[in-house]
Design a protein around this motif. Sequence first.
Motif, PDB file in Angstrom:
ATOM      1  N   ILE A  83     -12.170   0.426  -5.296  1.00  0.00           N
ATOM      2  CA  ILE A  83     -11.189   1.491  -5.430  1.00  0.00           C
ATOM      3  C   ILE A  83     -10.046   1.186  -4.464  1.00  0.00           C
ATOM      4  CG2 ILE A  83     -10.796   3.979  -5.308  1.00  0.00           C
ATOM      5  CD1 ILE A  83     -13.843   4.312  -5.652  1.00  0.00           C
ATOM      6  N   HIS A  84      -8.874   1.003  -5.016  1.00  0.00           N
ATOM      7  CA  HIS A  84      -7.712   0.608  -4.230  1.00  0.00           C
ATOM      8  C   HIS A  84      -6.916   1.855  -3.864  1.00  0.00           C
ATOM      9  CE1 HIS A  84      -8.071  -3.796  -5.260  1.00  0.00           C
ATOM     10  NE2 HIS A  84      -8.844  -3.242  -6.190  1.00  0.00           N
ATOM     11  N   LEU A  85      -6.913   2.188  -2.584  1.00  0.00           N
ATOM     12  CA  LEU A  85      -6.218   3.359  -2.064  1.00  0.00           C
ATOM     13  C   LEU A  85      -5.107   2.883  -1.131  1.00  0.00           C
ATOM     14  CD1 LEU A  85      -9.418   5.412  -1.222  1.00  0.00           C
ATOM     15  CD2 LEU A  85      -7.868   5.854  -3.130  1.00  0.00           C
ATOM     16  N   GLY A  86      -3.953   2.608  -1.713  1.00  0.00           N
ATOM     17  CA  GLY A  86      -2.899   2.008  -0.910  1.00  0.00           C
ATOM     18  C   GLY A  86      -3.327   0.618  -0.485  1.00  0.00           C
ATOM     19  N   ARG A  87      -3.282   0.362   0.826  1.00  0.00           N
ATOM     20  CA  ARG A  87      -3.673  -0.948   1.331  1.00  0.00           C
ATOM     21  C   ARG A  87      -5.169  -1.057   1.577  1.00  0.00           C
ATOM     22  NH1 ARG A  87       1.048  -2.244   5.857  1.00  0.00           N
ATOM     23  NH2 ARG A  87       2.839  -2.199   4.396  1.00  0.00           N
ATOM     24  N   ARG A  88      -5.865   0.022   1.465  1.00  0.00           N
ATOM     25  CA  ARG A  88      -7.307   0.019   1.703  1.00  0.00           C
ATOM     26  C   ARG A  88      -8.069  -0.195   0.401  1.00  0.00           C
ATOM     27  NH1 ARG A  88      -8.925   2.088   6.699  1.00  0.00           N
ATOM     28  NH2 ARG A  88      -7.247   3.021   7.947  1.00  0.00           N
ATOM     29  N   VAL A  89      -9.194  -0.885   0.495  1.00  0.00           N
ATOM     30  CA  VAL A  89     -10.071  -1.118  -0.655  1.00  0.00           C
ATOM     31  C   VAL A  89     -11.463  -0.611  -0.297  1.00  0.00           C
ATOM     32  CG1 VAL A  89     -11.107  -2.822  -2.184  1.00  0.00           C
ATOM     33  CG2 VAL A  89      -8.745  -3.126  -1.392  1.00  0.00           C
ATOM     34  N   LEU A 387      -4.947  11.033  -1.391  1.00  0.00           N
ATOM     35  CA  LEU A 387      -6.228  10.328  -1.447  1.00  0.00           C
ATOM     36  C   LEU A 387      -6.292   9.120  -0.515  1.00  0.00           C
ATOM     37  CD1 LEU A 387      -7.470  10.407  -5.161  1.00  0.00           C
ATOM     38  CD2 LEU A 387      -8.654  11.256  -3.135  1.00  0.00           C
ATOM     39  N   PRO A 388      -5.234   8.300  -0.414  1.00  0.00           N
ATOM     40  CA  PRO A 388      -5.329   7.159   0.507  1.00  0.00           C
ATOM     41  C   PRO A 388      -5.636   7.553   1.942  1.00  0.00           C
ATOM     42  CG  PRO A 388      -3.507   6.830  -1.002  1.00  0.00           C
ATOM     43  CD  PRO A 388      -4.004   8.230  -1.243  1.00  0.00           C
TER      44      PRO A 388
END
Length: 539
Positions: A83-89, A387-388
Amino acid sequence: MPRGQSTTADTDVLVVGAGPAGLTTALQALAHGATVRVVDRRERRARPSRALMLHARALEGLRPLGVTADLLDRADTTPEAQIHLGRRVVEARLGHADLPDTAFPHLTLVRQADVEEVLWQALQDRGVAVDWGVEFVGLHRNNGGGPARQSRGQVHAELRGAGGPEQHLSHFLAGCDGQSSTVRGITGAQWRGGPYRVEAVLADLELAGPLDPGLLHVAVGRAGLAFLFALGEGATWRMLATRPAVPGSSARFGQLGPPVPPAEVARLVNESGLGATVREVGWSAQVPLQHRIASTFGSSPVFLAGDAAHAHSPAGGQGMNNGILDALNLGWKLGFASTAGRPLPELLESYGRERLTAARRVLALTHLIFFGEASPHPAARLVRTILPALAPVMPILLRRRWLIARGVRLLAQPFVNYRNSAISRDVTPGASGWTRPGERLPDAVVSVDGQVIRLHELTAVPGIHLLLGRDAGPVALGAGRSFPAVDSQPRLLHVHRLTSHPGAGIVAVRPDGYVGFRCGGVDPAQLLDWLRLVGAARD
């Protein structure tokens, strides 16, 4: 109309449409005694997949038809997602849910084309060929311009194929011909609901970038969600993304629309935040979306199932599953009604009443999920925006298997039941400890004749299954009683004594896996009354 009460029909059941719902209806009706014919206006079977997921209830219902092993061979039953939340996975394991009461405790990723291939092959193996390039155009009318002939339980269908027009006489007609259903127009059903303000874009892609292969990738953006499945048919990746609906488009609801320009596909990928770029577009299509449900699912002898009865957004992967569940419910009833030798109005009416209620609940679920996934409403956009910020706590939540299990279980429609159905009978004396009529039979571990077995394995053959408690008396329904058995088909009534279950109770399990009858003792009169009600016993 049952056999022996009318002019000989070409088949008991005519199925219009060879998608998952139509093929399942044909298999289920055939397994329960009916003769069937399947027609589809498509010239060939192959077409790009729109659906990519099967849930536990659909797999459970298909199991007695002998197709689940082939389906699972083509599926990914241990999917993992990023799940890709901005730069976070954030990683999520979706194939390891704690669901002890099913043999399918996982999301099952499988192409619709593969589902259709397996169901079609099963029909072929049973001697039923799908007639491709044959279109249902309506009901035959008298030469004098009189009303369409649909009387006395017979359907005089007018078909058109490469060889010209033809007429087909059947006892029942199952309209599984999609969102633009011709059959639905005949029933007079209203098509209630409306279009979504967003549409889907499907595309098969080759990508360059840091995406881990073989995983499901989900990108959460302010404008909506984008999904990449490692299930492409014309390339490695299948993309499902949403965008505002294009005004004046020629695309039709329920159909794959025109190709999407490669630059637009590239824009959707770039704006998803997945960090990938498009190298090649193997195939693409614009797909308009709507939320609708028919005001009626038909009445004897014409019925609706699948997309002809309800249209969903792709949220939650419910469309194909709900159509299969319609078909599993309808098929056995058409089979029994074709061989009973007498009318079965309560049985046939129960289809629409049961499945209309179920479809409304599923439509509400998909509408809610889709609102969060893709709605342009400010509230939905705000949620996707924040969400991110929750990314740091997401791994902690997703490591909790109970949370994944609840999500997988919700998508399997545990809220669907038929408790208020006319064919759900709970009689006296009461039978505590047994599943309530109208509820799905849980996949519990039981003992039968010293053998430990799960209930869904025990009941994994077509027909009605009577489950007796350890102390229940024998099932003796009197001389002269018989149960459906067509030609060389096996008997469709099965009796099992559960030595692990105390008491003298009995339940009858319907062919679609739901309990239909419950009693605290073997009362032959009440049991026979229910068996006659559903066409499983005749004098």
